[in-house]
Every structure is written in structure tokens, then in C-alpha cells.
Design a protein around this motif. Structure first.
Motif, PDB file in Angstrom:
ATOM      1  N   LYS A 248       0.839  -1.206   0.000  1.00 25.69           N
ATOM      2  CA  LYS A 248       0.000   0.000   0.000  1.00 25.69           C
ATOM      3  C   LYS A 248       0.874   1.257   0.000  1.00 25.69           C
ATOM      4  O   LYS A 248       0.616   2.198  -0.748  1.00 25.69           O
ATOM      5  CB  LYS A 248      -0.901  -0.040   1.240  1.00 25.69           C
TER       6      LYS A 248
ATOM      7  N   ARG B 155       0.980   4.038  -2.977  1.00 27.84           N
ATOM      8  CA  ARG B 155       0.652   5.426  -2.663  1.00 27.84           C
ATOM      9  C   ARG B 155       1.742   6.350  -3.193  1.00 27.84           C
ATOM     10  O   ARG B 155       1.467   7.388  -3.780  1.00 27.84           O
ATOM     11  CB  ARG B 155       0.570   5.550  -1.150  1.00 27.84           C
ATOM     12  N   GLN B 156       2.984   5.943  -2.990  1.00 27.09           N
ATOM     13  CA  GLN B 156       4.086   6.790  -3.453  1.00 27.09           C
ATOM     14  C   GLN B 156       4.162   6.837  -4.975  1.00 27.09           C
ATOM     15  O   GLN B 156       4.646   7.797  -5.546  1.00 27.09           O
ATOM     16  CB  GLN B 156       5.410   6.296  -2.872  1.00 27.09           C
TER      17      GLN B 156
ATOM     18  N   SER C 120      -6.548   5.880  -5.483  1.00 31.22           N
ATOM     19  CA  SER C 120      -6.742   5.350  -4.130  1.00 31.22           C
ATOM     20  C   SER C 120      -7.731   4.182  -4.083  1.00 31.22           C
ATOM     21  O   SER C 120      -7.608   3.284  -3.262  1.00 31.22           O
ATOM     22  CB  SER C 120      -7.171   6.465  -3.179  1.00 31.22           C
TER      23      SER C 120
ATOM     24  N   ARG D 126      -6.768   0.543  -2.551  1.00 33.99           N
ATOM     25  CA  ARG D 126      -7.573  -0.093  -1.526  1.00 33.99           C
ATOM     26  C   ARG D 126      -7.890  -1.537  -1.903  1.00 33.99           C
ATOM     27  O   ARG D 126      -7.782  -2.442  -1.090  1.00 33.99           O
ATOM     28  CB  ARG D 126      -8.863   0.705  -1.350  1.00 33.99           C
TER      29      ARG D 126
ATOM     30  N   ALA E  36      -4.817  -3.661  -1.540  1.00 33.46           N
ATOM     31  CA  ALA E  36      -4.501  -3.875  -0.124  1.00 33.46           C
ATOM     32  C   ALA E  36      -5.426  -4.930   0.479  1.00 33.46           C
ATOM     33  O   ALA E  36      -4.979  -5.820   1.207  1.00 33.46           O
ATOM     34  CB  ALA E  36      -4.620  -2.567   0.648  1.00 33.46           C
ATOM     35  N   ILE E  37      -6.709  -4.851   0.153  1.00 35.67           N
ATOM     36  CA  ILE E  37      -7.653  -5.827   0.704  1.00 35.67           C
ATOM     37  C   ILE E  37      -7.331  -7.229   0.176  1.00 35.67           C
ATOM     38  O   ILE E  37      -7.235  -8.189   0.933  1.00 35.67           O
ATOM     39  CB  ILE E  37      -9.119  -5.448   0.367  1.00 35.67           C
TER      40      ILE E  37
ATOM     41  N   ARG F 119      -3.234  10.413   4.014  1.00 37.67           N
ATOM     42  CA  ARG F 119      -2.903   8.998   3.974  1.00 37.67           C
ATOM     43  C   ARG F 119      -4.075   8.073   3.659  1.00 37.67           C
ATOM     44  O   ARG F 119      -3.884   6.943   3.241  1.00 37.67           O
ATOM     45  CB  ARG F 119      -2.273   8.582   5.298  1.00 37.67           C
ATOM     46  N   TYR F 120      -5.298   8.520   3.865  1.00 37.67           N
ATOM     47  CA  TYR F 120      -6.447   7.634   3.633  1.00 37.67           C
ATOM     48  C   TYR F 120      -7.490   8.309   2.751  1.00 37.67           C
ATOM     49  O   TYR F 120      -8.637   8.499   3.173  1.00 37.67           O
ATOM     50  CB  TYR F 120      -7.091   7.242   4.970  1.00 37.67           C
ATOM     51  N   PRO F 121      -7.111   8.676   1.525  1.00 37.85           N
ATOM     52  CA  PRO F 121      -8.087   9.372   0.673  1.00 37.85           C
ATOM     53  C   PRO F 121      -9.363   8.566   0.470  1.00 37.85           C
ATOM     54  O   PRO F 121     -10.440   9.146   0.310  1.00 37.85           O
ATOM     55  CB  PRO F 121      -7.330   9.567  -0.650  1.00 37.85           C
ATOM     56  N   SER F 122      -9.279   7.242   0.530  1.00 38.62           N
ATOM     57  CA  SER F 122     -10.496   6.455   0.303  1.00 38.62           C
ATOM     58  C   SER F 122     -11.444   6.508   1.502  1.00 38.62           C
ATOM     59  O   SER F 122     -12.557   6.000   1.424  1.00 38.62           O
ATOM     60  CB  SER F 122     -10.162   5.016  -0.062  1.00 38.62           C
ATOM     61  N   LEU F 123     -11.022   7.118   2.601  1.00 43.16           N
ATOM     62  CA  LEU F 123     -11.916   7.213   3.766  1.00 43.16           C
ATOM     63  C   LEU F 123     -12.583   8.584   3.884  1.00 43.16           C
ATOM     64  O   LEU F 123     -13.289   8.857   4.850  1.00 43.16           O
ATOM     65  CB  LEU F 123     -11.150   6.904   5.059  1.00 43.16           C
TER      66      LEU F 123
ATOM     67  N   ASP G 224      -6.196   1.922   9.353  1.00 46.40           N
ATOM     68  CA  ASP G 224      -5.739   0.879   8.434  1.00 46.40           C
ATOM     69  C   ASP G 224      -6.789  -0.223   8.302  1.00 46.40           C
ATOM     70  O   ASP G 224      -7.066  -0.712   7.215  1.00 46.40           O
ATOM     71  CB  ASP G 224      -4.422   0.256   8.929  1.00 46.40           C
ATOM     72  N   LYS G 225      -7.366  -0.596   9.431  1.00 47.56           N
ATOM     73  CA  LYS G 225      -8.393  -1.654   9.420  1.00 47.56           C
ATOM     74  C   LYS G 225      -9.658  -1.189   8.703  1.00 47.56           C
ATOM     75  O   LYS G 225     -10.290  -1.964   8.002  1.00 47.56           O
ATOM     76  CB  LYS G 225      -8.750  -2.087  10.848  1.00 47.56           C
ATOM     77  N   VAL G 226     -10.024   0.073   8.906  1.00 49.61           N
ATOM     78  CA  VAL G 226     -11.199   0.592   8.194  1.00 49.61           C
ATOM     79  C   VAL G 226     -10.931   0.532   6.696  1.00 49.61           C
ATOM     80  O   VAL G 226     -11.764   0.108   5.903  1.00 49.61           O
ATOM     81  CB  VAL G 226     -11.524   2.056   8.588  1.00 49.61           C
ATOM     82  N   ASP G 227      -9.709   0.921   6.319  1.00 45.26           N
ATOM     83  CA  ASP G 227      -9.319   0.940   4.917  1.00 45.26           C
ATOM     84  C   ASP G 227      -9.376  -0.463   4.306  1.00 45.26           C
ATOM     85  O   ASP G 227      -9.684  -0.627   3.132  1.00 45.26           O
ATOM     86  CB  ASP G 227      -7.898   1.518   4.813  1.00 45.26           C
ATOM     87  N   LEU G 228      -9.085  -1.474   5.117  1.00 43.32           N
ATOM     88  CA  LEU G 228      -9.154  -2.860   4.632  1.00 43.32           C
ATOM     89  C   LEU G 228     -10.575  -3.414   4.733  1.00 43.32           C
ATOM     90  O   LEU G 228     -10.802  -4.606   4.561  1.00 43.32           O
ATOM     91  CB  LEU G 228      -8.205  -3.748   5.446  1.00 43.32           C
ATOM     92  N   GLU G 229     -11.521  -2.536   5.031  1.00 45.10           N
ATOM     93  CA  GLU G 229     -12.935  -2.916   5.174  1.00 45.10           C
ATOM     94  C   GLU G 229     -13.141  -3.987   6.219  1.00 45.10           C
ATOM     95  O   GLU G 229     -14.027  -4.834   6.102  1.00 45.10           O
ATOM     96  CB  GLU G 229     -13.515  -3.347   3.826  1.00 45.10           C
ATOM     97  N   MET G 230     -12.308  -3.974   7.243  1.00 48.02           N
ATOM     98  CA  MET G 230     -12.445  -4.992   8.287  1.00 48.02           C
ATOM     99  C   MET G 230     -13.356  -4.535   9.419  1.00 48.02           C
ATOM    100  O   MET G 230     -13.610  -5.293  10.339  1.00 48.02           O
ATOM    101  CB  MET G 230     -11.074  -5.340   8.860  1.00 48.02           C
TER     102      MET G 230
ATOM    103  N   GLN H 260      -2.674  14.475  -2.037  1.00 53.07           N
ATOM    104  CA  GLN H 260      -1.767  13.407  -2.465  1.00 53.07           C
ATOM    105  C   GLN H 260      -0.326  13.865  -2.422  1.00 53.07           C
ATOM    106  O   GLN H 260       0.322  14.041  -3.441  1.00 53.07           O
ATOM    107  CB  GLN H 260      -2.147  12.962  -3.864  1.00 53.07           C
TER     108      GLN H 260
ATOM    109  N   LEU I  67       2.231  12.289  -0.992  1.00 50.14           N
ATOM    110  CA  LEU I  67       3.260  11.259  -0.838  1.00 50.14           C
ATOM    111  C   LEU I  67       3.762  10.753  -2.193  1.00 50.14           C
ATOM    112  O   LEU I  67       4.713   9.998  -2.271  1.00 50.14           O
ATOM    113  CB  LEU I  67       2.720  10.099   0.010  1.00 50.14           C
TER     114      LEU I  67
END
Ligand code: SF4
Ligand code: SF4
Lengths: 140, 415
Positions: free
Chosen positions: A27, A31-32, A37, A41, A44-45, B151-155, B280-286, B353, B355
Motif C-alpha cells: 500500500k 501510494r508513493q 486510491s 484499496r 490492499a484488501i 494517507r487515507y483518501p479512500s476514507l 488501516d483496518k477501516v481501509d481494509l474494510e475490516m 496526495q 506522498l
């Protein structure tokens, strides 16, 4: 000029402290590289599920991530015991996880279908007692 | 307008280049260059971790001082909710609030009251949100919101688009003072009494709206000794202050928002590293099935804010006790004090963005390949003596032209 990259991670069996590291490292790299995104995602999943699967169901294995300007491929290959009935394994809710693992909150049987859902192309090959290999491709 | 404005800054003369802050910064925003800590502006989320850790007090937050009040004809103090944790429980908080009047303010609007109002709306907001947006993520801690941006644009769709209690308090204060005094906007100074550099930054670079109604901020630590002194020496009648109920006061510590919303499926997490792990866990849909997440950069929540004075855990315990104060108003009454339209964001939050290594994907891959190769050739000690927080970040800095390979004191000379 190099146009693709390769990352490898070994995933030991029954070790949840390491599971997840491949997914978070990949991930970070994506990202870099500035990849969308939504795609990051999904990669990553898929990678996370693959790691957990290897840790729970196999004798250990390896995750390889290949990145090119056109696609990202995640290859998860383990050292057995292989899957007897792939069709059944791909069914939502089917799980061979032990109760010990279910208690940890894993092994609900969402792994393979979820990985397939995250990928544009999904290939699974397996030989009983030898290996299982997943190749998941996402197009950029 | 400048792209970035940060409250967090360095007193250069106090900095010894010790690298403590660099190692602690959650976004790897700090480098030590020529013996001084330097913040990479686009990465800083103003969490204030560097302020807390610096042994030489070289890191601080830009805030206003009491003499700045003189520029305004009518001055309002907005004490942050975490103020309630800064005084021993036997202190009369009404008397504490009265010290602001002696410090030169004309009026006090307790931010906890605004937190009460927001709490009254938040319940419905969470109930009515679409399932795809859940878990909903609180934006009370702006450092966490900025972390999500980078770091978490998808959130971004998960975040709650409701204003902070201090902004709501400022809006109310401005309206009421204007109506009462007939003064113009620029004659009214509305100052947050704050624990938090991230909230100060939000006054000048707001999230979710064009312009904050606050004029500036005064750090609690800068006036705390004077407040104690006044508390003891003040005589005469005290003004009855409008204060928050237990629900609003509870916002000053981790868990307070979830309590206010009265839901079961929530996660309350404090400390920026743990917040990162949960995101991170939210991002992994956990974390499907969780309705609400409140995350705080500071350990214990805002009572552990960098500009507070009390130990975070002692402060938290005090807030917990005061949060038992019964409600003063019903939800309906609270809602009638401020309409929903008046508490929601007007602007969409955009991802940052920052990074990315390069706009061009092929060039980014080239750079990444160089970084990986360089990283392999470094010792992997993450000692920080080069001025970058890890060997990996030195490799990145070299490839991005921010540092030289020879900065590595282990490899220098060996090659
Ligand atoms: S305020 Fe936080 S993000 Fe900014 S430099 Fe300090 S530690 Fe890093
Ligand atoms: S936890 Fe509170 S004090 Fe700390 S950075 Fe976040 S909003 Fe500011």
C-alpha cells in the motif's frame, strides 16, 4: 529504463503478528507511485486476505507483487496442502478454519470470494498436497 | 493565500538538533538539517507530538497573547471542553470561567455548550447515514482529519461533515454579540482558549468551510498561572456563566463523543499511532458493522492536548467525573439554539496526495527503483544521525534531492 517493480514477502504459517505486513508495505509503495486510491484499496484488501489465507490454511508461502505501468499483480503461492474442491472453496461462507482461528475474528469464509471481487482478473490453481497459487490482476 | 499555514513552529535558537521530534513525528514531516529541525510543510498535520517530546521546548504553537485583545472592542473567550480537566475537582468551574473576564475578555462562551448542541444532532446523523459511509469517522480532532487527507483518501466519504464545537460556539458568539452591541465583525475578537495546535491551524486554514468565525487562539498554558492566581484573589460578585452539561464536557476526553451519541457499535481510540492502526483496518474494510469512530491524536483525547498543563490521565479522570453532570436542556431545546444548517460543513474535504514521488507514473517507478536500491545499501539502523527519520526516508530524500547519500554517517567513508 526500468518500467516494472517486484516485491516479495514470505508469509509464515500460523503467525498473525506478521500477517498484514505485505499488504501495508505494498500500500505504501502504491501510494508513493501515485496510483488511484480506489485501486490501492482493492490491492490492499486482496493482499491482506491472501496473507491471512496463507497463514491460516497453508504450510506457509510467499506473496509477490508486480507493478507495471498497466497493471498491478499480486501472486500468492503457498506450499500446500492445496485445495481439493476449488469451486466449493470459492463459495461465500465456506471455511475450513479451525474454531481457534474463528475466535480471532478470521476465517469467516470471505477470503477467496472477496479477493476475486477485488481483482479484475483472478486465477486460482492448486495441486493437493503441493501448493495453491492465486494470481490477482488489477488494471490501472 | 499561502498553500500552507501551520501553528507548529520551531524556536531555532533552542533547537539542538537532537532528533527526538523527528523520530516521534507520525507523518515523518521532520528532517534535521544543519543541526536544526525543519518541518516539511505539506506533511505536517499539526498534531503537536513534536511539541510534547522536545526536551528543550524548542517546538511550540503560534498563538495570540492577551495584549492582542486590545485590537478589538469586544472580546470573547471560547474555553475548550478540555479546560474542565485542568483544575482540581474541588474548584468551582463558574469561578474559573470568571477569571477570563478579569483577563480582559468581555464575555465567555463555553465550547462544551456547543458540544451539547452538536451531540443533540449527532445521534440522528449517525442513524441516518448510508451504510456505505460507515464506520463514520469523527472530525473533531483536526489532526486525524488531516491524516486522512494525506494517507487515507479512500476514507474521505466516511468522515462526519459536522463543524467542531469551537466553530459552532464562535458562530453563535458572533451572532449574539453583533446583535447585542451593534459592532462590526472586525471589532469583535473571538479567541479560542486552547490545548491544541491542530485546532489553531483550523482557524487560519479551516477544514470544510471558507472562513472560521474565530479571530485567533490563546494557549491554555500561557494563561494558566494567571488564572490560578486570579481564582484565589478575585473578590466581588461572580457572573453566572453559561456552561455545558456533562455530555458536552465529556467531549474533552476519548470516549465522550460516543457516549454523547449513545451508540453501542463504536470505537474510541486515542494516540496517533493507534488511530493509524484503526484507520488501516477501516481501509481494509475490516470494520464493517462499526457505526462510529472517534479518533484523537493525543493520548486520552484533548485533555492530553499539547498546550494543556495537567497530566493527561489526571485530567481525563476529572473530566470523567464532571461528565456525570445531568443534562441542562433537552435535545429539542438544544436544537432550537442552533439549526442543523448552521453546524454542517459547506465545503468538501479534498485528499492531499503529497506522498506521490512523481506526477508521471513511469518516472515514479524509476524513482522508486532507485529508492529501493539505495535503501538496500544503507545499514538499516534507523539511527537518524543523517537527519532523516529512517534509512528508508534517507533513501527517499536522496532520490528526491533533499539529502545526500554521504549524510549517512555509517556509509560515509566506507564508500
Ligand atoms: S506537529 Fe505533528 S506532524 Fe507536524 S511536525 Fe510536529 S509531530 Fe510532525
Ligand atoms: S486530540 Fe484534541 S488536542 Fe490533541 S490534536 Fe486532536 S483535537 Fe487537538
Amino acid at each position: 529504463m526500468q518500467e516494472s517493480m517486484k516485491y516479495e514477502f514470505s508469509v509464515p504459517t500460523m503467525d498473525f503478528t506478521v500477517a498484514g505486513e505485505a499488504s501495508s508495505s505494498i500500500k505504501k509503495v502504491l501510494r508513493q507511485l501515485g496510483i488511484d486510491s480506489g485501486i490501492i484499496r482493492r490491492v490492499a484488501i486482496a493482499t491482506y486476505e491472501a496473507e491471512i489465507n496463507i497463514a491460516i490454511h497453508s504450510n506457509g508461502g510467499k506473496i509477490t507483487c508486480l507493478i507495471s505501468p498497466e497493471w498491478v499483480k499480486v501472486i500468492a503461492k503457498d506450499n500446500g496442502p492445496g485445495i481439493e474442491n476449488i469451486e466449493l472453496a470459492m463459495t461465500k461462507g465456506f471455511s475450513t478454519a479451525t474454531s481457534e482461528i474463528r475466535e480471532l475474528g478470521f476465517g469467516a469464509g470471505m477470503g477467496l470470494p472477496n479477493m476475486k471481487k477485488c481483482s479484475d482478473d483472478f486465477e486460482i490453481t492448486s495441486e493437493v498436497d503441493v501448493f495453491t497459487q492465486l494470481v490477482m490482476t488489477l488494471y490501472l | 493565500m499561502k498553500a500552507y499555514w501551520h501553528s507548529v513552529f520551531l524556536h531555532k535558537e533552542k533547537c539542538t538538533g537532537c532528533t527526538n521530534c523527528m523520530h516521534k513525528c507520525p507523518t515523518q514531516a521532520i528532517r534535521v538539517i544543519d543541526g536544526k529541525a525543519k518541518i516539511i510543510e505539506e506533511r505536517c498535520i499539526d498534531c503537536g507530538e513534536c511539541i510534547k517530546v522536545c526536551p528543550f521546548h524548542a517546538k511550540d504553537a503560534k498563538t495570540d497573547v492577551l495584549s492582542d485583545l486590545a485590537n478589538y472592542r469586544y472580546k470573547v473567550a471560547l474555553p475548550a471542553t478540555s479546560l474542565y480537566g485542568q483544575f482540581p475537582t474541588e474548584y468551582d468551574m463558574n469561578r474559573v470561567m470568571n477569571t477570563f473576564l478579569r483577563l480582559g475578555f468581555d464575555e465567555v462562551f463555553d465550547v462544551s455548550r456547543a458540544a451539547d448542541i452538536i451531540s443533540a444532532y449527532l445521534n440522528d446523523y449517525v442513524d441516518n447515514a448510508e451504510e456505505e459511509r460507515k464506520p463514520l469517522i469523527s472530525t473533531y480532532c483536526p489532526a486525524v482529519t488531516r491524516l486522512i487527507q494525506i494517507r487515507y483518501p479512500s476514507l474521505i466519504d466516511n468522515i462526519i461533515t459536522i463543524e467542531s464545537p469551537s466553530e459552532v460556539a464562535a458562530r453563535q458568539a458572533r451572532q449574539l454579540v453583533k446583535a447585542k452591541t451593534g459592532l462590526k465583525d472586525e471589532e469583535i475578537g473571538i479567541f479560542l482558549i486552547t490545548e491544541c495546535p491542530a485546532k489553531v491551524t483550523s482557524i487560519y486554514k479551516p477544514l470544510g468551510l471558507d472562513k472560521s468565525q474565530m479571530t485567533g487562539a490563546v494557549s491554555l498554558k500561557s494563561i494558566y498561572p494567571r488564572m490560578l492566581k486570579l481564582y484565589d484573589s478575585m473578590t466581588g460578585d461572580m457572573v453566572d456563566m453559561q456552561m455545558g452539561s456533562g455530555v458536552g464536557i465529556g467531549w474533552g476526553r476519548v470516549g465522550g463523543q460516543s457516549y454523547a451519541v449513545d451508540i453501542d457499535n463504536y470505537i474510541a481510540v486515542d494516540g496517533i499511532d493507534e488511530v493509524t492502526k484503526v484507520l488501516d483496518k477501516v481501509d481494509l474494510e475490516m470494520l464493517r458493522g462499526v457505526d462510529f469512530i472517534e479518533g484523537y491524536a493525543c493520548v486520552t483525547g484533548c485533555c492530553g492536548g499539547p498546550l494543556n498543563v495537567e497530566n493527561p490521565f489526571i485530567a481525563k479522570s476529572r473530566i470523567r467525573k464532571q461528565a456525570k453532570k445531568p443534562p441542562i436542556f433537552s435535545d429539542e431545546e438544544l436544537k432550537s439554539m442552533c439549526s442543523f444548517e448552521n453546524i454542517v460543513w459547506t465545503n468538501k474535504i479534498e485528499p492531499h496526495q503529497i506522498l506521490k514521488l512523481d506526477k508521471d507514473f513511469k518516472k515514479a517507478i524509476e524513482k522508486m527503483t532507485k529508492i529501493e536500491a539505495l535503501h538496500k545499501s544503507l545499514p538499516g539502523l534507523d539511527c537518524g544521525a543523517c537527519g532523516s527519520p529512517t534509512c528508508r526516508s534517507l533513501a527517499e530524500d536522496v532520490v528526491l534531492g533533499r539529502a545526500k547519500f554521504e549524510d549517512c554517517i555509517v556509509r560515509k567513508g566506507a564508500k
